[in-house]
Write an enzyme that holds these catalytic residues in place. Sequence first.
Site, PDB file in Angstrom:
ATOM      1  N   ASP A 145     -10.190  -2.854   0.729  1.00  0.00           N
ATOM      2  CA  ASP A 145     -10.442  -1.648   0.173  1.00  0.00           C
ATOM      3  C   ASP A 145      -9.440  -1.095  -0.649  1.00  0.00           C
ATOM      4  O   ASP A 145      -8.416  -0.601  -0.118  1.00  0.00           O
ATOM      5  CB  ASP A 145     -11.195  -0.579   1.141  1.00  0.00           C
ATOM      6  N   GLU A 174       3.497  -1.624   3.883  1.00  0.00           N
ATOM      7  CA  GLU A 174       2.240  -2.082   4.150  1.00  0.00           C
ATOM      8  C   GLU A 174       2.092  -3.441   3.114  1.00  0.00           C
ATOM      9  O   GLU A 174       0.964  -4.422   3.257  1.00  0.00           O
ATOM     10  CB  GLU A 174       1.100  -1.287   4.219  1.00  0.00           C
TER      11      GLU A 174
HETATM   12  O1  LIG Z   1      -8.293   5.567   4.163  1.00  0.00           O
HETATM   13  C1  LIG Z   1      -8.538   4.355   3.154  1.00  0.00           C
HETATM   14  C2  LIG Z   1      -8.640   3.143   4.153  1.00  0.00           C
HETATM   15  O2  LIG Z   1      -7.617   2.961   4.926  1.00  0.00           O
HETATM   16  C3  LIG Z   1      -7.500   1.738   5.650  1.00  0.00           C
HETATM   17  O3  LIG Z   1      -7.493   0.516   4.910  1.00  0.00           O
HETATM   18  C4  LIG Z   1      -6.199   0.247   4.697  1.00  0.00           C
HETATM   19  O4  LIG Z   1      -5.504   0.294   5.588  1.00  0.00           O
HETATM   20  C5  LIG Z   1      -5.649  -0.597   7.005  1.00  0.00           C
HETATM   21  C6  LIG Z   1      -4.541  -0.333   7.964  1.00  0.00           C
HETATM   22  O5  LIG Z   1      -3.369  -0.980   7.244  1.00  0.00           O
HETATM   23  C7  LIG Z   1      -5.880  -1.964   6.534  1.00  0.00           C
HETATM   24  O6  LIG Z   1      -6.563  -2.535   7.655  1.00  0.00           O
HETATM   25  C8  LIG Z   1      -6.852  -2.152   5.330  1.00  0.00           C
HETATM   26  O7  LIG Z   1      -7.031  -3.542   4.930  1.00  0.00           O
HETATM   27  C9  LIG Z   1      -6.396  -1.313   3.986  1.00  0.00           C
HETATM   28  O8  LIG Z   1      -7.178  -1.484   2.910  1.00  0.00           O
HETATM   29  C10 LIG Z   1      -8.866   1.580   6.429  1.00  0.00           C
HETATM   30  O9  LIG Z   1      -8.835   0.555   7.303  1.00  0.00           O
HETATM   31  C11 LIG Z   1     -10.157   1.860   5.757  1.00  0.00           C
HETATM   32  O10 LIG Z   1     -11.178   1.723   6.309  1.00  0.00           O
HETATM   33  C12 LIG Z   1      -9.879   3.309   4.909  1.00  0.00           C
HETATM   34  O11 LIG Z   1     -11.096   3.231   3.881  1.00  0.00           O
END
Ligand SMILES: OC[C@H]1O[C@H](O[C@H]2O[C@H](CO)[C@@H](O)[C@H](O)[C@H]2O)[C@H](O)[C@@H](O)[C@@H]1O
Length: 560
Positions: free
Chosen positions: A301, A496
């Site tokens: 995302d 990250e």
């Molecule tokens: O708040 C926005 C998004 O945040 C997360 O996604 C991002 O971080 C996660 C944790 O590291 C990772 O799993 C994911 O691939 C990243 O894009 C969350 O998982 C999303 O649902 C949220 O919309």
Amino acid sequence: DMLLAPCDSQIYCTGEVLRQVQMAKLFDDDKYFVDMKLTTAPEVVVEAFANLSSGFPNKTVPSSELRKFLQTYFEEPGKEFEQWTPPDWHSKPKFLSRVSDSKYRSWAEELHSLWKSLGRKIRDDVRDHPELYSQIYTPHPVVVPGGRFRELYYWDSYWVINGLLLSEMTETARGMILNFVYLVERYGFVPNGGRVYYERRSQPPFLPLMVESFYEVTGDKDFLRQVLPALETEYSFWMQNRSLAVSMSGLTHILNRYNVPVDRPRPESYSDDVELAEGLSAEAQKKLWIELTSGAESGWDFSSRWYIDSTGRNNGTLRDTQTSSILPADLNAIMCRNERLLASFHRILGNEEKAAEYEKALSARIKVVESLLWDAERGAWFDFSLVNETRHTSFYPSNLAPLWAQCYSNPEMANQAVQYLTGSGGLDYPNGVPTSLRESGQQWDMPNAWPPLQHMIIEGLSGLNSAHAKELAFSLAQRWIQTNWRAYIKYEAMFEKYDVNGDGKPGGGGEYEVQLGFGWTNGAALQLLNQYGDRLSSGGSVLSASVLPGLVYSILKSLF
Ligand SMILES: OC[C@H]1O[C@H](O[C@H]2O[C@H](CO)[C@@H](O)[C@H](O)[C@H]2O)[C@H](O)[C@@H](O)[C@@H]1O
């Protein structure tokens, strides 16, 4: 499908408090508000807000009053945890001795120490008063990604657990897996992360792979027996709620996709989602929110990978996100691996019949992947678009996911895929493999490189029975570890994601600031330091990172 809100909470997922607070943009990041704890029962807060707002024109509470309201009824995020140091942490895990470069060895030791600062234990009060928190209670402590990600995340945890196992923190790893089992028992699947606003969407299904890693280290059959029912429940969830039958040339093909029946703004990115949908009809807005939520389920995302424009091409902008119209190469590769794992777990436990069932599902999957996703001309697997029934042929590391999952029947396909990768443009960067070749401004695109994707490509290549593929895997590991290391020296932090250009530069773009910590980065780095510890070098090598890609490219070109 019945469409739903992200969750039932009138504070964290629906209602006027959420809408007004988020649209007033009181905080830099919308996630801040939905991570706050309530000081009193949600019904009381909803009623107090109704009373307050009735005194203002259009029932719109001005920012200054909203702030006062929050001071009365909410507490800062972070109140849900108590101090916790993993009891199974000890200072000298064996893998450290496999790292021969002394700078890398001390760095690996520091990475190993970071588990202590990323561990969290959820307070009993969250279990006893869940209505006051957005945090979802889980019985065992968790290792979080870090920064704004103050809770467990589903697919991140695979790399975290792999790192914990190298760090000989078997009990912490076991607890994390049991948390996921607990979540499957409660929801029927694993939610995206440990917050109520994530509870109606999942993330790439890595739970069986976590169990595989754990079993490889412990050989614990009782544990397998204990968790297997939950793995099967999760598998059924994906097959019943996230699959699609495509009829083509008289045959029916079943594959999986990301598809979340939630048609509202994501609470943690509420104002972004509302603004993106501005000017669209009510129906188009709902459709966009379904697709954005499904994009979040994919773990990517957001990304140009999910764009389909009005002509049906893989093109456009964030508004053209159509995640659910795509049968993703990586999700289906993961499902392939899961089917193989479920068969093997059943076989280990002596359930021959069940093992045979999953083997049948696996061979069916391989056939479908070969007929819909495999492109014999290009020599790789591509996402399949349901809009115009074609494959999207742009470069994404996910095009190699079936290689990693060994989701093919003919070893020649693997050779072709290596050749594809070599000529794809994806190897032309000194600091890692980019997420795409398109600079969309989204975080799962150029110029960002992500730890899970590096790991999957490297593991895929290194598992092949080919010296060239193995050498390529090593060179990618070398680039990635150097990128992590250079940024670590400069910023004293792990990120990250990283930028494929520059000299140890964190990534950027997307809807929030790049975060430090960082769970999966540390896990993936420890794995590579372990696997290639005898060869990786922190610098002073004859080949500088900038000439390496070109060199690898020309060596490979001469070989094929
Ligand atoms: O708040 C926005 C998004 O945040 C997360 O996604 C991002 O971080 C996660 C944790 O590291 C990772 O799993 C994911 O691939 C990243 O894009 C969350 O998982 C999303 O649902 C949220 O919309």
